[in-house]
Design a protein around this motif. Structure first.
Motif, mmCIF file in Angstrom:
data_model
loop_
_atom_site.group_PDB
_atom_site.id
_atom_site.type_symbol
_atom_site.label_atom_id
_atom_site.label_comp_id
_atom_site.label_asym_id
_atom_site.label_seq_id
_atom_site.Cartn_x
_atom_site.Cartn_y
_atom_site.Cartn_z
ATOM 1 N N SER A 1 0.827 -1.208 0.000
ATOM 2 C CA SER A 1 0.000 0.000 0.000
ATOM 3 C C SER A 1 0.860 1.255 0.000
ATOM 4 O O SER A 1 0.583 2.209 -0.735
ATOM 5 N N GLN B 1 -5.396 2.063 6.732
ATOM 6 C CA GLN B 1 -6.085 1.109 5.857
ATOM 7 C C GLN B 1 -5.790 -0.322 6.289
ATOM 8 O O GLN B 1 -6.684 -1.172 6.365
ATOM 9 N N THR B 2 -4.520 -0.602 6.591
ATOM 10 C CA THR B 2 -4.126 -1.938 7.039
ATOM 11 C C THR B 2 -4.772 -2.281 8.370
ATOM 12 O O THR B 2 -5.161 -3.427 8.617
ATOM 13 N N ASP C 1 -8.188 -3.420 7.424
ATOM 14 C CA ASP C 1 -8.207 -4.622 6.581
ATOM 15 C C ASP C 1 -7.905 -5.887 7.375
ATOM 16 O O ASP C 1 -8.533 -6.934 7.165
#
Length: 373
Positions: A70, A284-285, A288
């Motif tokens: 990412s 984001q991670t 996720d």
């Protein structure tokens, strides 16, 4: 008034010049313009990421890879992150030191591994009977937790960011049933972190060993029980081959946060847009990995039960009550060891007391109502 003949003559000259350029010709020398030079391609910044996880291990190892990808993609390749799994560049439990001294620029792991360096670090992974994943994220983002985390890590020249969460874990694998508090007496169990200290206070013999050794120890009877994460990871680790009783709830890790740690010098050398990209990729991670655990745990649990004969058991109420009482004793003792631990624990405890009121009338209420309770 416009002179039509003059204007037409001027337009014709312009069109002729443009046509010459389009056909590979050139404008008259007196109209030649210096073509702007193409912008130079930005230099690629090379970063090394070290992790505490085995290569490609579900959600954990793969989550670290996803974070690296990412950052690389979101930066348009201006930062290129190469991942080194545990043992490839440095041993798993030296990841923090590698980033601190600049051997690597970034890591992925869990903060409770560093309690030997700074005791307050362990609170940023999880606390027994503490915050759930959603509550932990709220404390970090909007309850003062992030600022405290940065304060704890400041002496090591690193910046921490949340980068994943396992959600509520399982209580562990046991070679015998736990029917009452009496069954804890003499039990040998592998459990790291604050959960292990609570078990010890409750009379369990706690055995410390790396995760890589726990399967063999459980299989050979060196230990009677162990905990790891939850069905998704435990299935991949093959723990069902060594024990059949699988207990819940995971009182010891109700929402275990993962972290990415960035070398402060490397981070501050980035332009502002790249700093924002690193933070956005971590966020984001963070979402996720939690989503992956939530999506995959139940199917893994069904496989464990239906295909491998695992026996799912809930801890008896008196055992959970014993663990809660021991947690109160242990946490007050741990927090009192140093001012920074007291500061962090007090913040987390105060936040939990407030957020639980909302969790009870929102999350707990709808889950109970959904079940018809």
């Amino acid at each position: 008034m416009i002179n039509v003949k003059a204007f037409s003559k001027w337009m014709l000259a312009g069109i002729t010049a443009a046509s010459l350029v389009a056909c590979g010709g050139s404008e008259p020398s007196d109209n030649t313009q210096t073509q702007a030079a193409a912008p130079a391609k930005p230099e690629t910044i090379e970063w090394k990421m070290v992790t505490t996880w085995p290569k490609n291990f579900p959600a954990l190892g793969t989550g670290a890879e996803a974070l690296a990808e990412s950052i690389t993609a979101m930066s348009g390749g201006r930062i290129h992150v190469k991942v080194y799994a545990a043992g490839e560049l440095v041993p798993a439990l030296e990841a923090f030191d590698a980033v601190s001294r600049g051997t690597a620029q970034i890591s992925h792991g869990a903060s409770y591994y560093w309690k030997g360096k700074v005791p307050a670090a362990q609170f940023f992974t999880t606390v027994p009977f503490g915050l759930t994943a959603q509550e932990m994220n709220a404390w970090l983002s909007h309850g003062g937790g992030q600022a405290l985390w940065e304060e704890v890590y400041a002496p090591f020249n690193v910046i921490p960011m949340a980068a994943g969460n396992s959600g509520t874990q399982m209580g562990g694998w046991f070679n015998k049933e736990i029917n009452s508090v009496a069954d804890l007496d003499g039990l040998k169990m592998r459990m790291p972190g604050l959960g292990g200290e609570v078990l010890a206070d409750a009379g369990v013999t706690v055995v410390n060993m790396p995760g890589s050794e726990m399967f063999t120890a459980l299989q050979t009877g060196t230990i009677d029980a162990t905990e790891f994460v939850g069905p998704y990871n435990d299935l991949a680790f093959g723990l069902y081959k060594a024990a059949k009783y699988y207990y819940y709830p995971g009182w010891q890790e109700p929402g275990s946060a993962l972290e990415t740690v960035v070398n402060k010098d490397a981070f501050e050398a980035l332009p502002e847009d790249l700093q924002l990209i690193v933070r956005a990729a971590a966020r984001q991670t963070n979402a996720d990995i939690l989503d992956e655990f939530m999506a995959m745990n139940n199917s893994a649990l069904e496989t464990l039960i239906n295909d491998h004969g695992v026996i799912l058991k809930r801890f008896p109420d008196d055992v959970l009550a014993e663990f809660r009482a021991s947690t109160d004793t242990v946490m007050e003792k741990v927090a009192a060891q140093d001012p920074l631990s007291q500061k962090v624990y007090s913040s987390m405890k105060d936040f939990k007391e407030k957020v639980m009121k909302w969790s009870d009338i929102s999350e707990r209420a709808i889950i109970n109502a959904r079940a018809g309770e």
